[in-house]
Write an enzyme that holds these catalytic residues in place. Sequence first.
Site, PDB file in Angstrom:
ATOM      1  N   GLN A  90     -37.530 -27.555 -30.312  1.00  0.00           N
ATOM      2  CA  GLN A  90     -36.671 -26.364 -30.336  1.00  0.00           C
ATOM      3  C   GLN A  90     -37.401 -25.141 -30.864  1.00  0.00           C
ATOM      4  OE1 GLN A  90     -33.703 -26.215 -29.035  1.00  0.00           O
ATOM      5  NE2 GLN A  90     -33.321 -28.391 -28.707  1.00  0.00           N
ATOM      6  N   LYS A 131     -37.262 -27.586 -22.146  1.00  0.00           N
ATOM      7  CA  LYS A 131     -36.572 -26.711 -23.094  1.00  0.00           C
ATOM      8  C   LYS A 131     -37.241 -25.339 -23.179  1.00  0.00           C
ATOM      9  CE  LYS A 131     -34.876 -30.516 -25.864  1.00  0.00           C
ATOM     10  NZ  LYS A 131     -33.455 -30.626 -25.537  1.00  0.00           N
ATOM     11  N   HIS A 157     -33.283 -35.488 -34.540  1.00  0.00           N
ATOM     12  CA  HIS A 157     -32.773 -35.947 -33.250  1.00  0.00           C
ATOM     13  C   HIS A 157     -33.001 -37.464 -33.201  1.00  0.00           C
ATOM     14  CE1 HIS A 157     -32.820 -36.448 -28.841  1.00  0.00           C
ATOM     15  NE2 HIS A 157     -32.206 -35.288 -28.768  1.00  0.00           N
ATOM     16  N   ASP A 173     -41.786 -32.185 -34.764  1.00  0.00           N
ATOM     17  CA  ASP A 173     -41.013 -32.150 -33.526  1.00  0.00           C
ATOM     18  C   ASP A 173     -40.692 -30.682 -33.233  1.00  0.00           C
ATOM     19  OD1 ASP A 173     -39.153 -32.168 -31.527  1.00  0.00           O
ATOM     20  OD2 ASP A 173     -37.783 -33.600 -32.491  1.00  0.00           O
ATOM     21  N   CYS A 207     -27.018 -35.849 -29.977  1.00  0.00           N
ATOM     22  CA  CYS A 207     -28.032 -36.851 -30.329  1.00  0.00           C
ATOM     23  C   CYS A 207     -28.443 -36.761 -31.792  1.00  0.00           C
ATOM     24  CB  CYS A 207     -29.271 -36.737 -29.440  1.00  0.00           C
ATOM     25  SG  CYS A 207     -28.930 -37.081 -27.725  1.00  0.00           S
TER      26      CYS A 207
HETATM   27  C1  LIG Z   1     -35.153 -31.515 -31.767  1.00  0.00           C
HETATM   28  C2  LIG Z   1     -35.280 -32.371 -30.549  1.00  0.00           C
HETATM   29  N1  LIG Z   1     -36.141 -33.387 -30.552  1.00  0.00           N
HETATM   30  C3  LIG Z   1     -36.291 -34.179 -29.471  1.00  0.00           C
HETATM   31  C4  LIG Z   1     -35.574 -33.988 -28.320  1.00  0.00           C
HETATM   32  C5  LIG Z   1     -35.774 -34.900 -27.158  1.00  0.00           C
HETATM   33  O1  LIG Z   1     -36.263 -34.217 -26.078  1.00  0.00           O
HETATM   34  P1  LIG Z   1     -36.404 -34.930 -24.652  1.00  0.00           P
HETATM   35  O2  LIG Z   1     -35.065 -35.516 -24.340  1.00  0.00           O
HETATM   36  O3  LIG Z   1     -36.750 -33.822 -23.729  1.00  0.00           O
HETATM   37  O4  LIG Z   1     -37.471 -35.956 -24.762  1.00  0.00           O
HETATM   38  C6  LIG Z   1     -34.649 -32.941 -28.289  1.00  0.00           C
HETATM   39  C7  LIG Z   1     -33.814 -32.724 -27.091  1.00  0.00           C
HETATM   40  O5  LIG Z   1     -32.604 -32.662 -27.149  1.00  0.00           O
HETATM   41  C8  LIG Z   1     -34.504 -32.109 -29.417  1.00  0.00           C
HETATM   42  O6  LIG Z   1     -33.637 -31.097 -29.422  1.00  0.00           O
END
Ligand SMILES: Cc1ncc(COP(=O)(O)O)c(C=O)c1O
Lengths: 154, 404
Positions: free
Chosen positions: B201, B224, B121, B198, B362
């Site tokens: 998900q 999430k 991401h 990370d 993203c």
């Molecule tokens: C794999 C992953 N990492 C990071 C993020 C970023 O999360 P947040 O926007 O809640 O900080 C997301 C959210 O779309 C994600 O799916």
Amino acid sequence: MHELKELYQQVILDHNKNPRNFGPLPQYTNYAAGHNPLCGDQVDVYAVVEDGIIKELKFSGSGCAISKASASIMTTLVVGKSVEEAKTLFDEFHRIVTADFDDKVETLELGKMAVFCGVREFPARVKCASLAWHTMVSALESSQNNEVTDNNLN
Amino acid sequence: MFRVNEIRKDFPVLSQSVHGKPLIYLDNAATTQKPLKVIEAMNEYYREYNSNIHRGVHKLSQLSTTAYENARSVVKEYISASSTEEIIFTRGATEAINLVAATLGKSLNEGDEVIISHMEHHANIVPWQMIRQEKGIILKVIPINDDGEIIFEEYEKLISSKTKVVSIVHISNTLGTINPIEQIISKAKEFNALTLIDASQSIHHSHIDVKKLDCDFLVFSGHKIYAPTGIGVLYGKKKILDKLPPYQTGGDMIRSVTFEKTLFNDLPYKFEAGTPNIAGAIGLAEALNYIRSIGLDAIIDYEKELLNYATEKLSEITELRIIGTAKSKAAVVSFVLRDIHPHDIGTMVDMDGVAIRTGHHCTEPLMRRFNVPATSRASFSFYNTTDEINVLHNSLIKVINMFK
Ligand SMILES: Cc1ncc(COP(=O)(O)O)c(C=O)c1O
């Protein structure tokens, strides 16, 4: 479903499938690139302007059906017009895709643009419809490379 | 049998219609809906004991402090951390990664290397690029194969004694790929590289035990996993967090201030500057308890069923190509439909009440890897049903017919 048919009228689907004036111009006097970072839509507008008249106008790029059809129809409308007339058309187009257009078809050009009436029911798609127009205006206003991004679009 | 119809009643949002059709919410990888319990826990805080924490001696402040710290304990238990000192509340995964990159980055030097993967991401790409700009570190990217799986041999080639950090997504939000983080972490250890996972998900789709994983950092966002927006977690090993400099300053992160010198507070407060999202933390704890009450194993099994059904059903559409076909996958299906732009698809299925995500999610480098400008993505949660997948299927057929 009714709104959807309004948005994706046959004319729009046709222009999406067979866009007119598609592809770069080998020689041009005016150019601008438009980009909507939100959805990745991208459009390049090339124009040949002589004595204030738009002699040629083409576009290339990638995007959704709404943005492609809008660019295609735009090119068919503004070739042969003066730069000023093109800008006036843009204002009218903007009126059509936002709220305050009363469905009265005053001119032939407006008639062609009226297929974009449906867009106003889909606020998320207004940017798709207007990207090419913003980019064209930007191209006409300067012969330099111009970048149009989401920030100054709506 | 998974009692999905009972569970759906816990989520007020799900019982509505959009465009005259029952809402079918398939955008769970973007954010999940909130169960009544979470909404009520936050309401209760605001209605009954709203007050700042760690400040007052008065009754309400004690209640809110207890609730906030209890939330930290719930998170600690949930991910099996060693102590609550290792649980830092942030605004979300993005802020947590930024915190690590910015503070750890201070001790990195020119030529040091950080490894990420091609499926990250943007939140796990850009913070490291900032450190690259500042410090001249080298950012290396593990390539992926056409199924959307990390090529482990390539990772083995990239890693060396120069590698200081390996920062990897557990489950890809775009592809659904479940990465072999155990192996990735143990390989990193051979080279004394720090590891960040990370888990945005994965925290609600798999068992996360940070002690077993032995990762140095792990991040996720509350929204999430059925909790509100604006709250997230950074887990970090105490001995490493202790060595890092503060990120932001002011408020709870301070022990004492004179104009000459400031003493910083102990963990975890050292990294929690300013008044935190108290209601958010309370909501997060309630969400984790809710997940536990349903049972993570039951959730994992049911979501696997949904994934298999969706993959099969959508594959019946010959014009549809699934992007992300890893052997080990979570309940995310990204796809392209002939040359029809995802935005047109998104608008059209929305009219049938179906909410999917369209765009680059993203993960722009990933889009380029698969040579598509964008995809449509259906991502499932345990409150979704196979019937809903049928509606998506029929809606996509309509889209194709419209663009014939
Ligand atoms: C794999 C992953 N990492 C990071 C993020 C970023 O999360 P947040 O926007 O809640 O900080 C997301 C959210 O779309 C994600 O799916």
